[in-house]
Design a protein around this motif. Structure first.
Motif, mmCIF file in Angstrom:
data_model
loop_
_atom_site.group_PDB
_atom_site.id
_atom_site.type_symbol
_atom_site.label_atom_id
_atom_site.label_comp_id
_atom_site.label_asym_id
_atom_site.label_seq_id
_atom_site.Cartn_x
_atom_site.Cartn_y
_atom_site.Cartn_z
ATOM 1 N N ASP A 37 1.016 -1.224 0.149
ATOM 2 C CA ASP A 37 0.010 0.162 0.000
ATOM 3 C C ASP A 37 0.759 1.280 0.036
ATOM 4 O O ASP A 37 2.249 1.156 0.241
ATOM 5 N N ILE A 66 -3.186 -1.302 -2.835
ATOM 6 C CA ILE A 66 -3.851 -1.981 -1.912
ATOM 7 C C ILE A 66 -4.127 -1.162 -0.694
ATOM 8 O O ILE A 66 -3.554 -1.324 0.254
ATOM 9 N N GLU A 69 -9.343 -2.407 2.250
ATOM 10 C CA GLU A 69 -9.611 -3.929 2.036
ATOM 11 C C GLU A 69 -9.734 -4.138 0.438
ATOM 12 O O GLU A 69 -10.241 -3.600 -0.358
ATOM 13 N N PRO A 70 -9.064 -5.354 0.147
ATOM 14 C CA PRO A 70 -8.940 -5.747 -1.161
ATOM 15 C C PRO A 70 -10.358 -5.914 -1.806
ATOM 16 O O PRO A 70 -10.983 -6.801 -1.217
ATOM 17 N N THR A 71 -10.369 -5.854 -3.035
ATOM 18 C CA THR A 71 -11.653 -6.036 -3.888
ATOM 19 C C THR A 71 -11.109 -6.888 -4.935
ATOM 20 O O THR A 71 -10.320 -7.086 -5.472
ATOM 21 N N MET A 74 -9.135 -5.110 -7.567
ATOM 22 C CA MET A 74 -7.544 -5.130 -7.262
ATOM 23 C C MET A 74 -7.081 -6.456 -7.313
ATOM 24 O O MET A 74 -5.764 -6.451 -7.851
ATOM 25 N N VAL A 75 -7.476 -7.476 -7.060
ATOM 26 C CA VAL A 75 -6.872 -8.709 -7.193
ATOM 27 C C VAL A 75 -6.838 -8.950 -8.754
ATOM 28 O O VAL A 75 -5.500 -9.295 -9.197
ATOM 29 N N SER A 97 -4.210 -6.145 4.519
ATOM 30 C CA SER A 97 -4.958 -5.939 3.140
ATOM 31 C C SER A 97 -3.938 -6.386 1.887
ATOM 32 O O SER A 97 -4.562 -7.148 1.068
ATOM 33 N N PRO A 98 -2.490 -5.883 2.101
ATOM 34 C CA PRO A 98 -1.745 -6.457 0.927
ATOM 35 C C PRO A 98 -1.472 -8.130 1.138
ATOM 36 O O PRO A 98 -1.362 -8.710 0.059
ATOM 37 N N THR A 101 -4.603 -9.695 -0.239
ATOM 38 C CA THR A 101 -4.525 -9.828 -1.564
ATOM 39 C C THR A 101 -3.665 -10.566 -2.190
ATOM 40 O O THR A 101 -4.161 -11.424 -3.245
#
Length: 101
Positions: A37, A66, A69-71, A74-75, A97-98, A101
């Motif tokens: 991030d 990131i 919260e990852p979506t 993003m992934v 979060s990272p 992901t």
């Protein structure tokens, strides 16, 4: 749907763990995909990692997208970038979060 999780054989922790990890990272390949991030970039933690990679002559691609919260988007973007930049392995650095992901 079944999943396979590969658990690392070596975990390096404690003082100077990042610096000591260079030879292990070299065994992973020639180009790392760094998932993180903006905060890790801002506070200098990514530079510490990059210094280790540079010393081992490991290229890298930084994916510092990131920031929440990852979506799924993003992934998907991360996977697309990983493939396009021909990375060999990934490193997640930062908070949950990272790593999620």
């Amino acid at each position: 749907m079944s999943n396979v999780f590969l658990i690392p054989r070596t975990i390096i922790s404690g003082n100077d763990a990042l610096e000591k990890s260079g030879s292990y990272l070299k065994k992973c390949g020639n180009k790392a995909f760094i998932v993180t991030d903006n905060m890790m970039v801002t506070i200098g933690n990514i530079q510490k990692l990059v210094n280790v990679l540079d010393k081992q002559e490991i290229g890298y691609e930084l994916f510092a997208e990131i920031n929440s919260e990852p979506t799924d988007q993003m992934v998907y973007q991360g996977v697309k970038t990983y493939k396009e930049t021909k990375c060999d392995f990934l490193i997640a650095i930062g908070g949950g979060s990272p790593i999620d992901t």
